[in-house]
Design a protein around this motif. Structure first.
Motif, mmCIF file in Angstrom:
data_model
loop_
_atom_site.group_PDB
_atom_site.id
_atom_site.type_symbol
_atom_site.label_atom_id
_atom_site.label_comp_id
_atom_site.label_asym_id
_atom_site.label_seq_id
_atom_site.Cartn_x
_atom_site.Cartn_y
_atom_site.Cartn_z
ATOM 1 N N THR A 1 0.839 -1.198 0.000
ATOM 2 C CA THR A 1 0.000 0.000 0.000
ATOM 3 C C THR A 1 0.874 1.249 0.000
ATOM 4 O O THR A 1 0.606 2.215 -0.725
ATOM 5 C CB THR A 1 -0.928 -0.003 1.227
ATOM 6 O OG1 THR A 1 -1.773 -1.145 1.144
ATOM 7 C CG2 THR A 1 -1.783 1.252 1.282
ATOM 8 N N ASP B 1 -6.109 -1.124 -4.580
ATOM 9 C CA ASP B 1 -5.556 -1.706 -3.356
ATOM 10 C C ASP B 1 -6.516 -2.767 -2.824
ATOM 11 O O ASP B 1 -7.533 -2.442 -2.206
ATOM 12 C CB ASP B 1 -5.317 -0.616 -2.304
ATOM 13 C CG ASP B 1 -4.372 -1.103 -1.202
ATOM 14 O OD1 ASP B 1 -4.062 -2.311 -1.181
ATOM 15 O OD2 ASP B 1 -3.949 -0.274 -0.376
ATOM 16 N N GLU B 2 -6.229 -4.012 -3.094
ATOM 17 C CA GLU B 2 -7.090 -5.129 -2.713
ATOM 18 C C GLU B 2 -8.565 -4.854 -3.015
ATOM 19 O O GLU B 2 -9.390 -4.856 -2.106
ATOM 20 C CB GLU B 2 -6.934 -5.428 -1.218
ATOM 21 C CG GLU B 2 -5.533 -5.852 -0.857
ATOM 22 C CD GLU B 2 -5.429 -6.187 0.618
ATOM 23 O OE1 GLU B 2 -6.265 -6.979 1.071
ATOM 24 O OE2 GLU B 2 -4.542 -5.642 1.292
#
Ligand SMILES: Nc1ncnc2c1ncn2[C@@H]1O[C@H](COP(=O)(O)OP(=O)(O)OP(=O)(O)O)[C@@H](O)[C@H]1O
Ligand SMILES: [Mg+2]
Lengths: 250, 226
Positions: A45, A171-172
């Motif tokens: 991240t 991000d995910e």
């Protein structure tokens, strides 16, 4: 030329006491999907956030260089608002604004001064690109929070697309979604790479293997290995990558 | 999952144990197939019907082992989502058990020939056929060793060894042909021997297939040996 290039990138948190990224060098190709994998806390991240200068808050120190289309983005001359328009981001938890579907998608273009008469087209196109239009076209003025998690995530993707970015950071994006919504988002990613450069963080190894062209493996703030996804999952070069992708550390 | 000292702990214990067990059983199946092939030629040379019959019976055990291994491979793929070396290993196991099975079938076919011709002396002294068998046995031994150790150096010259088998096969065929032209009453026996040689030639090809899969398992690179 690669679309994005990080050179000797270091990020420190907590007044320099936490060294979250260590001398990361990574090139990301245009119109490809690059997956970032690695155990929790390895800096995925953090790396993503350096690409549109979202790390620029108190206590975070960034050293090194990031080039986008050959331009160094930490250079004083770069306009952060324009940078974030060019480099959009979609987060792990769908985070629609508490307003209508229409206003969610129109939000960015309005901020960037798009005229009202063009908004209808932008909203429709963005929702279509995110494969959400068919489900919501007759409910555009309903509150976004009423929709399902998978729909909200695709709404957030529409919202990112609406400002016409060139790069989208995920991000995910599927960690809160069920398998069907996940596969919709994955189809969407494949569709989007025709027009965009995509970087995706995922904890799901099979997802990385399914959707990405390139994969980079991070460990303890270092970028250990990057290569074609088939190579990383079939025959990684580094023992640490192998231990990670086979599910064994140590 | 945080990386710290816990990272040094081996993870996926049961999975790792299952993979190990899988490799052990593939190895075992390979040994059985190789032994069948060797015994079939011994039975032929000694015209030993008892040994031949035993080989035919043992074929069933090898078949059962193949099904069992295949089932376990599928289960590991479905439930454990193997990656990298694990996936290559399981893929290799799935492929080479077919070759092992074919080898044991061919050994069984040779054994059946032995059962039929054991009463009559051979039409010629057997020299090239045992030689073919010896070479293919060497290849299979090297495959099994490479499979268990990951050391693939000894697989490098498989093409040459296979060519040698092919050349011997040609020689046997020509010899048997000449023989039957001179003495037509040898036709039946000679044609049986011809089949034995053909089966041995096929076993060499299977050894090459196995070797290329093992090279893939170890290196991640696909290379055709033939
Ligand atoms: N705002 C912050 N302040 C202090 N430390 C931080 C901050 N954000 C991240 N870190 C630290 O930096 C390191 C990298 O964090 P990061 O969030 O980039 O990891 P990640 O790879 O995205 O992990 P996850 O897979 O859990 O999301 C971690 O050690 C984390 O504790
Ligand atoms: Mg993260």
């Amino acid at each position: 030329m690669s679309k994005i290039e990080a050179r000797g990138l270091n990020v420190y948190y907590e007044k320099g006491t936490v060294h979250a990224l260590k001398e990361v060098n990574l090139e990301i190709e245009s119109n490809k999907i690059t997956a970032l994998i690695g155990p929790s806390g390895c800096g995925k991240t953090t790396f993503l956030r350096t690409l549109n200068r979202m790390n620029e808050v108190n206590d975070v120190m960034t050293k090194g260089k990031v080039f986008i289309d050959g331009v160094e983005i930490y250079n004083g001359g770069v306009d952060v608002i324009q940078l974030r328009k060019k480099v959009g981001m979609v987060f792990q938890q769908p985070n629609p604004f508490p307003m209508s579907i229409y206003d969610n998608v129109a939000y960015g273009p309005r901020v960037h001064g798009t005229q009202n008469k063009k908004l209808d087209t932008i909203v429709e196109e963005s929702l279509k690109k995110a494969a959400l239009w068919d489900e919501v076209h007759d409910r555009l003025d309903e509150n976004a929070l009423k929709f399902s998690g998978g729909q909200q995530q695709r709404l957030c993707i529409s919202r990112a697309l609406a400002v016409n970015p060139e790069i989208i950071l995920f991000d995910e994006p599927c960690s809160a979604l069920d398998p069907i919504s996940t596969s919709k988002v994955e189809d969407l990613l494949r569709e989007l790479k025709k027009d965009y450069t995509i970087v995706i963080v995922t904890h799901n190894m099979q997802q990385a293997a399914r959707v990405s062209d390139f994969t980079a493996f991070f460990l303890l703030g270092e970028m250990i290995e990057c290569g074609k996804t088939t190579q990383i999952f079939e025959k990684p070069k580094d023992k640490r990558t192998e231990d990670y992708v086979t599910g064994r550390f140590g | 999952m945080l990386l710290g000292d816990s990272a040094k702990m081996p993870l996926r214990k049961e999975y790792t144990a299952n993979l190990e067990k899988l490799k052990v059983d593939v190895q075992k199946m390979g040994e059985l197939a190789k032994d069948s092939a060797r015994n079939a030629i011994t039975a032929l040379v000694q015209r030993d019907r008892v040994l031949a019959t035993r080989i035919i019976k043992e074929n069933v055990t090898i078949d059962d082992l193949e099904f069992d291994i295949e089932k376990r491979c599928m289960k590991l793929i479905a439930l454990q989502q193997p990656m990298a070396v694990d996936l290559r290993t399981i893929g290799t196991c799935m492929k080479i058990i077919t070759d092992f099975d074919r080898i044991s079938d061919l050994a069984g076919d040779i054994a059946e020939i032995v059962v039929r011709i054991a009463d009559d002396p051979h039409v010629k002294p057997l020299i090239d056929i045992p030689r073919m068998s010896e070479i293919s046995q060497g290849m299979l031994s090297d495959c099994l060793e490479a499979f268990s150790t990951g050391e693939i150096k000894m697989l490098e010259d498989f093409s040459e060894r296979d060519n040698e088998i092919d050349a011997l096969f040609d020689q046997v065929r020509r010899e048997l042909l000449t023989l039957t032209i001179e003495k037509p009453r040898f036709i039946a026996n000679a044609s049986h021997l011809n089949f034995v040689a053909l089966h041995l030639e096929r076993i060499g090809d299977h050894a090459c297939n196995i070797a290329s899969r093992i090279i893939y398992m170890v290196t991640g690179k696909r290379r055709k040996l033939e």
